[in-house]
Scaffold this active site. Structure first.
Site, PDB file in Angstrom:
ATOM      1  N   HIS A   1      38.091  38.141  41.063  1.00  0.00           N
ATOM      2  CA  HIS A   1      38.220  36.727  41.453  1.00  0.00           C
ATOM      3  C   HIS A   1      36.843  36.081  41.603  1.00  0.00           C
ATOM      4  O   HIS A   1      36.594  35.335  42.545  1.00  0.00           O
ATOM      5  CB  HIS A   1      39.010  36.582  42.751  1.00  0.00           C
ATOM      6  CG  HIS A   1      40.482  36.822  42.591  1.00  0.00           C
ATOM      7  ND1 HIS A   1      41.417  35.804  42.604  1.00  0.00           N
ATOM      8  CD2 HIS A   1      41.180  37.956  42.400  1.00  0.00           C
ATOM      9  CE1 HIS A   1      42.625  36.310  42.452  1.00  0.00           C
ATOM     10  NE2 HIS A   1      42.508  37.615  42.304  1.00  0.00           N
TER      11      HIS A   1
ATOM     12  N   TYR B   1      37.545  45.117  49.059  1.00  0.00           N
ATOM     13  CA  TYR B   1      36.942  43.815  49.323  1.00  0.00           C
ATOM     14  C   TYR B   1      35.614  44.000  50.056  1.00  0.00           C
ATOM     15  O   TYR B   1      34.620  43.324  49.784  1.00  0.00           O
ATOM     16  CB  TYR B   1      37.874  42.908  50.124  1.00  0.00           C
ATOM     17  CG  TYR B   1      39.113  42.443  49.397  1.00  0.00           C
ATOM     18  CD1 TYR B   1      39.803  41.315  49.792  1.00  0.00           C
ATOM     19  CD2 TYR B   1      39.651  43.151  48.322  1.00  0.00           C
ATOM     20  CE1 TYR B   1      40.972  40.900  49.162  1.00  0.00           C
ATOM     21  CE2 TYR B   1      40.801  42.744  47.680  1.00  0.00           C
ATOM     22  CZ  TYR B   1      41.451  41.623  48.102  1.00  0.00           C
ATOM     23  OH  TYR B   1      42.620  41.225  47.480  1.00  0.00           O
TER      24      TYR B   1
HETATM   25  C1  HEM Z   1      45.039  47.478  45.352  1.00  0.00           C
HETATM   26  C2  HEM Z   1      45.171  46.276  44.915  1.00  0.00           C
HETATM   27  C3  HEM Z   1      44.035  45.295  44.871  1.00  0.00           C
HETATM   28  C4  HEM Z   1      42.702  45.484  44.620  1.00  0.00           C
HETATM   29  C5  HEM Z   1      41.985  46.776  44.308  1.00  0.00           C
HETATM   30  C6  HEM Z   1      42.056  44.178  44.700  1.00  0.00           C
HETATM   31  C7  HEM Z   1      40.673  43.992  44.513  1.00  0.00           C
HETATM   32  C8  HEM Z   1      40.023  42.788  44.765  1.00  0.00           C
HETATM   33  C9  HEM Z   1      38.579  42.620  44.882  1.00  0.00           C
HETATM   34  C10 HEM Z   1      37.549  43.711  44.696  1.00  0.00           C
HETATM   35  C11 HEM Z   1      38.342  41.321  45.192  1.00  0.00           C
HETATM   36  C12 HEM Z   1      36.976  40.638  45.448  1.00  0.00           C
HETATM   37  C13 HEM Z   1      36.790  40.591  46.986  1.00  0.00           C
HETATM   38  C14 HEM Z   1      35.474  39.993  47.448  1.00  0.00           C
HETATM   39  O1  HEM Z   1      34.448  40.172  46.805  1.00  0.00           O
HETATM   40  O2  HEM Z   1      35.451  39.353  48.523  1.00  0.00           O
HETATM   41  C15 HEM Z   1      39.623  40.673  45.248  1.00  0.00           C
HETATM   42  C16 HEM Z   1      39.763  39.361  45.512  1.00  0.00           C
HETATM   43  C17 HEM Z   1      40.986  38.782  45.625  1.00  0.00           C
HETATM   44  N1  HEM Z   1      42.223  39.391  45.567  1.00  0.00           N
HETATM   45 FE1  HEM Z   1      42.597  41.297  45.306  1.00  0.00          FE
HETATM   46  N2  HEM Z   1      42.980  43.236  44.997  1.00  0.00           N
HETATM   47  C18 HEM Z   1      44.208  43.874  45.109  1.00  0.00           C
HETATM   48  C19 HEM Z   1      45.421  43.340  45.397  1.00  0.00           C
HETATM   49  C20 HEM Z   1      45.590  42.006  45.594  1.00  0.00           C
HETATM   50  C21 HEM Z   1      46.838  41.400  45.939  1.00  0.00           C
HETATM   51  C22 HEM Z   1      48.158  42.143  46.163  1.00  0.00           C
HETATM   52  C23 HEM Z   1      46.594  40.055  46.046  1.00  0.00           C
HETATM   53  C24 HEM Z   1      47.525  38.924  46.365  1.00  0.00           C
HETATM   54  C25 HEM Z   1      48.633  38.984  46.892  1.00  0.00           C
HETATM   55  C26 HEM Z   1      45.181  39.836  45.794  1.00  0.00           C
HETATM   56  C27 HEM Z   1      44.549  38.619  45.829  1.00  0.00           C
HETATM   57  C28 HEM Z   1      43.183  38.423  45.759  1.00  0.00           C
HETATM   58  C29 HEM Z   1      42.520  37.132  45.926  1.00  0.00           C
HETATM   59  C30 HEM Z   1      43.191  35.801  46.137  1.00  0.00           C
HETATM   60  C31 HEM Z   1      41.153  37.371  45.843  1.00  0.00           C
HETATM   61  C32 HEM Z   1      39.999  36.341  45.963  1.00  0.00           C
HETATM   62  C33 HEM Z   1      39.575  36.327  47.429  1.00  0.00           C
HETATM   63  C34 HEM Z   1      38.426  35.364  47.628  1.00  0.00           C
HETATM   64  O3  HEM Z   1      38.587  34.209  47.236  1.00  0.00           O
HETATM   65  O4  HEM Z   1      37.395  35.771  48.175  1.00  0.00           O
HETATM   66  N3  HEM Z   1      44.594  41.034  45.523  1.00  0.00           N
HETATM   67  N4  HEM Z   1      40.630  41.583  44.986  1.00  0.00           N
END
Ligand code: HEM
Length: 345
Positions: free
Chosen positions: A53, A321
């Protein structure tokens, strides 16, 4: 969430697989390091940016409680008449902050509710109906199946096809991804928590729930612009220059037997819903200078009155995260230049 888009190919390489006597022991869950490394292998590294993201824009505003959720939870954010300041971020998935907005139908909304009592509620939601897999291990295997091969720069179609053939939910997600038109705006889509949580009331009663932000703005029946890679941020600025944007916080109550620890299973549409209040977004800021830049929207940052389910993705998300945040702050300390672009001035 994964980087999706136009490169996914379907094939039918069925590989039966369920654990039985003599099978090798299940692999240990992947570490946050392994998962973030895999994101980087799949989409490249952009110093100072989120490892998923990466493309996004900061937003700010407040949440007005309707009071209707107060009977299920002692969290201050749900108290009748309570107004809670909110910092947030709207985004699309993938490691590339320069990706085109029409390359995926997935949009993300992350929010940090800053309660007056000093507690915070952080949530990161996606505009998708369910998650493609249920466990961190499967998520890691799915990410590995998406790794581009050197010769083509694209994932190995046979590897992907084999994964989809043996993981029907991921295949159902692939069909959703390929048949859903990218929205023309962040303001017109519904964002879902997918993972379940518990609301806890004053007597300690727990109610399993999922939540969504339902837009007040109507979806537009037009195709996404193909001549502007950053139309979402532009549309957001234009709408906010005109008026604040609103979403209703809809809390869905689980019924006995519903999948609480599995984000890849949607709940039946007839589950009771509570309208907990209104999110009002007043302003947006480029993420390079915005408050949201250095926040990790860890889904396990929860105030009293909201508790996590045993969904294994939650722990995994919190760890990855944090690792993604650690790496981008390290980049900034290394003074790695963060190149500017239209939507990330
Ligand atoms: C095991 C499953 C998942 C992994 C490994 C994963 C991994 C990641 C990572 C590495 C980031 C960047 C975080 C940062 O740098 O602050 C991220 C951001 C994000 N993820 Fe996931 N995610 C997973 C599941 C999900 C699920 C289930 C959702 C939604 C229901 C989701 C929604 C988001 C969103 C909206 C962001 C952006 C957050 C922001 O704006 O800082 N993710 N994810």
């Amino acid at each position: 969430m994964f980087a999706y888009g136009k490169w996914m190919i379907v094939g039918l390489f069925a590989v039966a697989g369920c654990a039985s006597a003599g099978d090798p022991p299940a692999a240990p869950p992947p570490s946050a390091d392994q998962i973030v490394n895999q994101f980087q292998k799949n989409g490249g590294v952009f110093p100072g940016r989120r490892r998923n993201h990466a493309k996004g824009v900061c937003v700010s505003g407040y949440f007005d409680s309707s009071g209707a959720a107060a009977r299920y939870s002692v969290a201050q954010v749900f108290a009748p008449g309570e107004r809670t300041p909110v910092i947030g971020r709207l985004s699309i998935p993938g490691t590339n902050p320069y990706a085109w907005d029409d390359g995926t139908p997935i949009r993300g909304m992350a929010l940090d509710f800053l309660q007056a009592d000093g507690q915070q509620w952080r949530t990161a939601m996606n505009a998708v109906p369910f998650f493609p897999v249920a466990t961190p291990q499967l998520n890691y295997e799915f990410l590995q199946a998406q790794q581009p091969v050197v010769a083509t720069g694209e994932p190995d179609p046979e590897k992907l096809a084999a994964f989809f053939a043996t993981h029907p939910k991921a295949n159902a997600f692939r069909i959703w991804d390929r048949t859903t038109k990218p929205s023309t705006s962040y303001a017109t889509v519904r964002y879902n928590s997918l993972d379940a949580f518990y609301l806890v009331d004053a007597r300690g009663q727990r109610q399993a729930v999922r939540w969504s932000m339902a837009p007040e703005a109507a979806a537009e029946d037009r195709a996404a612009p193909t001549n502007d890679p950053d139309f979402l941020a532009g549309d957001l600025r234009a709408r906010l220059a005109h008026a604040p944007l609103r979403w209703r916080l809809v809390v869905t109550l689980a019924a006995p037997g519903d999948a609480i620890d599995d984000a890849s299973v949607a709940w039946p549409a007839d589950r009771p819903q509570v309208d907990a209040g209104t999110l009002v977004i007043l302003a947006s800021q480029p993420q390079r200078i915005g408050v949201c830049r250095d926040i990790s929207f860890d889904p396990l940052v929860l105030p009293r009155g909201i508790e996590p389910s045993a969904d294994p993705l939650l722990q995994d998300r919190a760890a990855t995260y944090a690792e993604s945040l650690r790496r981008r702050l390290q980049d900034q300390r290394n003074d790695a230049p963060v190149p500017a672009s239209a939507s990330h001035p």
